[in-house]
Motif scaffolding. Structure first.
Motif, PDB file in Angstrom:
ATOM      1  N   GLU A   8      63.669  24.872  94.946  1.00 42.87           N
ATOM      2  CA  GLU A   8      62.292  24.242  94.739  1.00 42.87           C
ATOM      3  C   GLU A   8      62.128  22.734  94.906  1.00 42.87           C
ATOM      4  N   ASP A   9      61.278  22.554  96.092  1.00 41.58           N
ATOM      5  CA  ASP A   9      61.582  21.146  96.761  1.00 41.58           C
ATOM      6  C   ASP A   9      60.522  19.956  95.723  1.00 41.58           C
ATOM      7  N   ASP A  52      60.990  29.409  95.596  1.00 37.36           N
ATOM      8  CA  ASP A  52      59.505  28.764  96.312  1.00 37.36           C
ATOM      9  C   ASP A  52      59.450  29.023  97.581  1.00 37.36           C
ATOM     10  N   GLY A  54      56.876  27.414  99.912  1.00 38.33           N
ATOM     11  CA  GLY A  54      57.182  26.106 100.634  1.00 38.33           C
ATOM     12  C   GLY A  54      58.373  25.226 100.626  1.00 38.33           C
ATOM     13  N   LYS A 102      51.547  29.378  91.195  1.00 37.75           N
ATOM     14  CA  LYS A 102      51.492  27.815  90.608  1.00 37.75           C
ATOM     15  C   LYS A 102      50.055  27.662  90.271  1.00 37.75           C
TER      16      LYS A 102
HETATM   17 CA    CA Z   1      57.411  23.442  97.992  1.00 34.72          CA
END
Ligand code: CA
Length: 220
Positions: A8-9, A52, A54, A102
């Motif tokens: 997860e970024d 995630d 993205g 989310k």
């Molecule tokens: Ca992301």
């Protein structure tokens, strides 16, 4: 011990999920880009991947495709934006086990993680005990000195959080993020209201108010 790889970024979400996983007795390792997610996932050191979509470098779909192409059967739960659920369902056909849209509440993600881990037969303990209190995570029943107490879903999540941290002060902010989710209004008094409900059901001074800090479970 059960190791969860979390790719997860977004720092806020990564830290919220990692804290919750540690609180639930799991061991999170956070990576913030696609190539690292793939490298770590293929080591065989983890029991489950929370992925995630993205991500920089390689997106989550590509990580998943390459992971499955390498022969890995690691359980994968995808995190996706609510408006991309259609794409995500396509992603599930690409080998993910489940997905979360989310924003989500931590307890929802934890329930799905537990389900996948159980299917993988590496089950976590199913009954939490602290002093006179015991909470069965499967039947979702709480017993106080042998007396059974009925809990709503939210009261159950709150009781679980306290029983995982007996004797420790939990701040309103910690309780809010564990039980209600990171997108909940921090100015709300919902924590105090629900601690009040739970306190009445438990009786006997188990939930202590620590002035200016939060609440602590005294297991008795
Ligand atoms: Ca992301």
């Amino acid at each position: 011990m059960t190791g969860i790889l979390l790719a997860e970024d977004e720092p806020r979400i990564a830290s919220f999920v990692a804290k919750g996983l540690r609180g639930a007795g799991l061991i999170p390792t956070v990576v913030t880009d696609g190539p690292s997610a793939l490298d770590y996932a293929t080591t065989g050191d983890f029991d489950l991947l929370v992925l995630d979509i993205g991500l920089p470098g390689l997106d989550g779909f590509e990580v998943l495709r390459r992971l499955r192409a390498s022969g890995s059967e690691l359980p994968v739960i995808i995190l996706t934006a609510r408006d991309s659920v259609t794409d995500t369902v396509a992603g599930l056909e690409g080998g993910a086990d489940d997905y979360m849209a989310k924003p989500f509440r931590f307890e929802e993600l934890l329930a799905r993680i537990r389900l996948r881990l159980r299917e993988d037969r590496t089950a976590a303990p199913t009954v939490l005990r602290a002093g006179d209190l015991s909470l069965d995570l499967h039947s979702r029943r709480l017993a106080v000195n042998g007396r059974e107490v009925d809990l709503s879903a939210r009261e159950f999540a709150l009781a679980e959080t306290f029983l995982r941290n007996p004797g420790r002060v939990l701040t309103r902010e910690q309780l809010l993020s564990r039980v209600w989710g990171y997108d909940f209004d921090p100015g709300s008094n919902v924590v105090d209201v629900y601690v009040g409900y739970l306190r009445r059901k438990l009786g006997g001074g188990y939930l202590v108010t620590v002035r200016g800090m939060g609440y602590r479970l005294e297991p008795g």
